[in-house]
Design an enzyme around this catalytic site. Structure first.
Site, PDB file in Angstrom:
ATOM      1  N   ASN A   9     171.588   5.889  40.264  1.00  0.00           N
ATOM      2  CA  ASN A   9     170.471   6.706  40.415  1.00  0.00           C
ATOM      3  C   ASN A   9     170.187   6.396  42.362  1.00  0.00           C
ATOM      4  OD1 ASN A   9     167.912   8.220  40.834  1.00  0.00           O
ATOM      5  ND2 ASN A   9     167.422   7.883  38.951  1.00  0.00           N
ATOM      6  N   ARG A  93     173.094  11.302  39.171  1.00  0.00           N
ATOM      7  CA  ARG A  93     171.542  11.891  39.281  1.00  0.00           C
ATOM      8  C   ARG A  93     171.894  12.346  40.754  1.00  0.00           C
ATOM      9  NH1 ARG A  93     166.085  10.520  36.370  1.00  0.00           N
ATOM     10  NH2 ARG A  93     164.665  12.808  37.336  1.00  0.00           N
ATOM     11  N   HIS A 181     163.485  18.174  36.544  1.00  0.00           N
ATOM     12  CA  HIS A 181     163.531  17.363  35.437  1.00  0.00           C
ATOM     13  C   HIS A 181     164.119  17.913  34.439  1.00  0.00           C
ATOM     14  CE1 HIS A 181     159.866  15.536  36.713  1.00  0.00           C
ATOM     15  NE2 HIS A 181     160.224  14.527  36.745  1.00  0.00           N
ATOM     16  N   GLY A 210     155.585  11.741  33.077  1.00  0.00           N
ATOM     17  CA  GLY A 210     155.890  10.685  33.788  1.00  0.00           C
ATOM     18  C   GLY A 210     155.407  10.120  34.669  1.00  0.00           C
ATOM     19  N   GLY A 212     156.309  11.542  37.482  1.00  0.00           N
ATOM     20  CA  GLY A 212     156.718  13.128  38.336  1.00  0.00           C
ATOM     21  C   GLY A 212     156.346  13.591  36.524  1.00  0.00           C
ATOM     22  N   ARG A 241     151.801  12.339  43.471  1.00  0.00           N
ATOM     23  CA  ARG A 241     152.151  14.135  44.405  1.00  0.00           C
ATOM     24  C   ARG A 241     150.874  14.640  43.623  1.00  0.00           C
ATOM     25  NH1 ARG A 241     157.780  14.583  41.747  1.00  0.00           N
ATOM     26  NH2 ARG A 241     157.927  13.119  41.459  1.00  0.00           N
ATOM     27  N   ASP A 283     149.367   5.118  37.957  1.00  0.00           N
ATOM     28  CA  ASP A 283     149.521   4.416  36.771  1.00  0.00           C
ATOM     29  C   ASP A 283     147.525   4.688  35.644  1.00  0.00           C
ATOM     30  OD1 ASP A 283     149.818   2.784  34.303  1.00  0.00           O
ATOM     31  OD2 ASP A 283     151.402   1.185  35.432  1.00  0.00           O
ATOM     32  N   GLY A 330     153.546  11.376  27.314  1.00  0.00           N
ATOM     33  CA  GLY A 330     153.651  12.157  26.846  1.00  0.00           C
ATOM     34  C   GLY A 330     153.797  11.674  25.548  1.00  0.00           C
ATOM     35  N   ASN A 332     153.592   8.408  24.895  1.00  0.00           N
ATOM     36  CA  ASN A 332     152.439   6.695  24.919  1.00  0.00           C
ATOM     37  C   ASN A 332     151.135   7.103  24.546  1.00  0.00           C
ATOM     38  OD1 ASN A 332     154.669   4.459  24.107  1.00  0.00           O
ATOM     39  ND2 ASN A 332     155.477   5.468  26.903  1.00  0.00           N
ATOM     40  N   GLU A 379     167.685  10.201  30.198  1.00  0.00           N
ATOM     41  CA  GLU A 379     167.942  11.114  31.514  1.00  0.00           C
ATOM     42  C   GLU A 379     169.375  10.653  31.618  1.00  0.00           C
ATOM     43  OE1 GLU A 379     164.783  11.157  33.550  1.00  0.00           O
ATOM     44  OE2 GLU A 379     164.743  12.897  33.879  1.00  0.00           O
TER      45      GLU A 379
HETATM   46  P1  ADP Z   1     159.257   8.459  35.730  1.00  0.00           P
HETATM   47  O1  ADP Z   1     158.396   9.035  36.304  1.00  0.00           O
HETATM   48  O2  ADP Z   1     158.756   6.682  37.196  1.00  0.00           O
HETATM   49  O3  ADP Z   1     160.161   7.486  34.727  1.00  0.00           O
HETATM   50  P2  ADP Z   1     157.794   7.182  33.263  1.00  0.00           P
HETATM   51  O4  ADP Z   1     158.212   8.424  32.033  1.00  0.00           O
HETATM   52  O5  ADP Z   1     157.664   5.786  32.908  1.00  0.00           O
HETATM   53  O6  ADP Z   1     158.219   6.988  34.793  1.00  0.00           O
HETATM   54  O7  ADP Z   1     156.286   7.263  32.666  1.00  0.00           O
HETATM   55  C1  ADP Z   1     154.589   6.024  33.474  1.00  0.00           C
HETATM   56  C2  ADP Z   1     153.564   6.735  34.038  1.00  0.00           C
HETATM   57  O8  ADP Z   1     153.153   6.191  31.492  1.00  0.00           O
HETATM   58  C3  ADP Z   1     152.973   5.769  33.519  1.00  0.00           C
HETATM   59  O9  ADP Z   1     152.092   6.987  34.168  1.00  0.00           O
HETATM   60  C4  ADP Z   1     152.347   5.017  32.968  1.00  0.00           C
HETATM   61  O10 ADP Z   1     150.575   4.630  33.033  1.00  0.00           O
HETATM   62  C5  ADP Z   1     152.363   5.439  31.947  1.00  0.00           C
HETATM   63  N1  ADP Z   1     151.884   5.257  30.416  1.00  0.00           N
HETATM   64  C6  ADP Z   1     153.098   4.113  29.872  1.00  0.00           C
HETATM   65  N2  ADP Z   1     153.228   3.929  28.564  1.00  0.00           N
HETATM   66  C7  ADP Z   1     151.722   4.350  28.414  1.00  0.00           C
HETATM   67  C8  ADP Z   1     150.898   4.119  27.481  1.00  0.00           C
HETATM   68  N3  ADP Z   1     150.883   3.146  26.282  1.00  0.00           N
HETATM   69  N4  ADP Z   1     149.589   4.361  27.379  1.00  0.00           N
HETATM   70  C9  ADP Z   1     149.295   4.975  28.336  1.00  0.00           C
HETATM   71  N5  ADP Z   1     149.922   5.596  29.542  1.00  0.00           N
HETATM   72  C10 ADP Z   1     150.941   5.048  29.335  1.00  0.00           C
END
Ligand code: ADP
Length: 402
Positions: A9, A93, A181, A210, A212, A241, A283, A330, A332, A379
């Site tokens: 990627n 990718r 996605h 995530g 994105g 974004r 974040d 989604g 976590n 992915e």
């Molecule tokens: P990317 O699109 O860069 O792959 P990710 O799928 O890793 O991103 O998602 C990142 C997001 O997930 C961030 O906003 C992060 O804060 C959130 N996140 C990850 N773990 C947790 C958690 N335990 N509680 C709340 N948010 C979380």
């Protein structure tokens, strides 16, 4: 010796890679790595499955490190592990397959030229993805190069689902809702097909939340709608974004604030969304920990747009058998999920909030008209699987995808 598949990627300043062994019809991840600082002071880092992270700084004495040097280092690392000679396929990718590619494709000179013609559609990603392809062709000349597209899964949309309300000439020129996605949605749907085949044949909405974020409506395994459109800016607000925006805002900023295309690009891609609204962070964890109202507002806006799109995509599907949440948020973010899913009984979503708090696989109550699931997306593994399938090493790919 087993065959090895590499996934790549490649972005503007980083290359993420992973290595899989393919044997007896199973893909086993061997390592996951990243090269940061491409174009400048680069660093190589890799973690073997069940092992420690190792890494090194690139030698800068011959100038900045480019994609070619990055992939040469990946090859060097594989050779040091004794796997360099067995790389049979490299899966890339590639963000955009344009209106043409509805499936992954083996890359040759013709395909590469075609993919380059899509660079104006995704100028922030496509050129770097293709730099990765070209570098991999040099580093792994004996391996098949396979391009896997973020857009491909959505390519069988109807004209109505793909067009904007503009004169037809713009659609013909390529101004369409491509959706992104797709590799994540495809992976999730394969898992669903394996674990919940009856649900997988029905009406499914997947929310990839995530950094994105987008959502996809899937009917009997086929994408019929996406919240993302011509670019990955549309739909849900994201880490940085903006998500859906009245195009009139852009015209206003051009006329009143005299902003250039470059300045608006920067604003909409890098300084909007959760980061822009909160003024604190992109974040979710940091925003949840913050006591600031702007952080709460940003999260509330995110939640409200996800809820709105659950409604919209379900209407497009004519019902909702299964809702899947995936991506870092989604998978976590328990509290965000609760806010997205509460007070939806009228809609057929009955949540078991204890199951949600425990991050269980199914978080809806028994008997809920819509089954709500948390599934982990992958992915890289989807790219490796596509690559293996195209090389006919593993056909058809059946989960469990370990
Ligand atoms: P990317 O699109 O860069 O792959 P990710 O799928 O890793 O991103 O998602 C990142 C997001 O997930 C961030 O906003 C992060 O804060 C959130 N996140 C990850 N773990 C947790 C958690 N335990 N509680 C709340 N948010 C979380």
């Amino acid at each position: 010796m087993a065959d090895i598949i590499i996934t790549i990627n490649a972005g503007s300043s980083s290359i993420k890679f992973s290595a899989y062994r393919i044997a007896q019809g199973q893909l086993t991840q061997l390592a996951l790595g990243q090269i940061d600082g491409i174009g400048g002071k680069a660093h190589f880092c890799v973690k073997k499955a069940g092992g420690e992270k190792t890494g090194f700084d690139f030698d800068q004495s011959h100038g900045a490190v480019d994609h070619r040097a990055g992939l040469a280092a990946v090859l060097g690392w594989l050779e040091s592990e004794g796997d360099g000679a067995n790389v049979v396929g490299v899966g890339h990718r590639v963000v955009h397959g344009g209106p043409v590619y509805a499936e992954p494709v083996l890359v040759d000179d013709f395909v590469l030229t075609k993919l380059k013609s899509f660079e104006p559609l995704a100028p922030l990603h496509q050129p770097y993805n293709l730099a990765g392809v070209e570098a991999a062709r040099e580093a792994f000349p004996g391996a098949a190069q396979v391009a896997c597209f973020d857009t491909a899964f959505h390519r069988r949309h109807t004209f109505i689902a793909d067009t904007y309300a503009l004169p037809r000439a713009y659609y013909d020129q390529g101004v369409r809702r491509y959706g992104f996605h797709g590799l994540s949605y495809e992976f999730i749907h394969r898992i669903l097909r394996h674990e919940e085949p009856v649900l997988a044949r029905g009406k499914v909405v997947v929310a990839h939340l995530g950094n994105g974020a987008s959502m996809c409506a899937i009917n009997a395994g086929k994408s019929v709608g996406s919240t993302m459109g011509f670019t990955a800016l549309d739909g849900l607000p994201m880490g940085t974004r903006c998500g859906q925006l009245d195009p009139g805002v852009v015209l206003y900023l051009m006329a009143e604030n005299k902003m250039s295309a470059a300045e608006i690009t920067d604003l909409l891609y890098k300084n909007s969304g959760l980061k822009g609204m909160s003024g604190i962070s992109n974040d979710v964890r940091e925003l949840e920990a913050s006591g600031e109202k702007s952080a709460r507002d940003a999260l509330d806006y995110f939640v409200s747009r996800v809820r709105r799109n659950i409604g919209g995509l379900s209407a497009e599907l004519g019902g909702l058998d299964c809702l899947v949440l995936t991506g870092g948020i989604g998978e976590n973010a328990v509290n965000i999920r609760r806010k997205i899913l509460e007070n939806m009984e009228w809609f057929g979503i009955q949540i078991d909030f204890d199951a949600n708090a425990r991050n269980e696989r199914i978080i809806s109550e028994k008997g809920s008209p819509t089954v709500v699931m948390i599934l982990k997306t992958d992915e890289e593994r989807m790219i490796a699987a596509h690559t293996a399938e195209l090389l006919d090493l593993k056909k058809p790919l059946v989960p469990p995808l370990q």
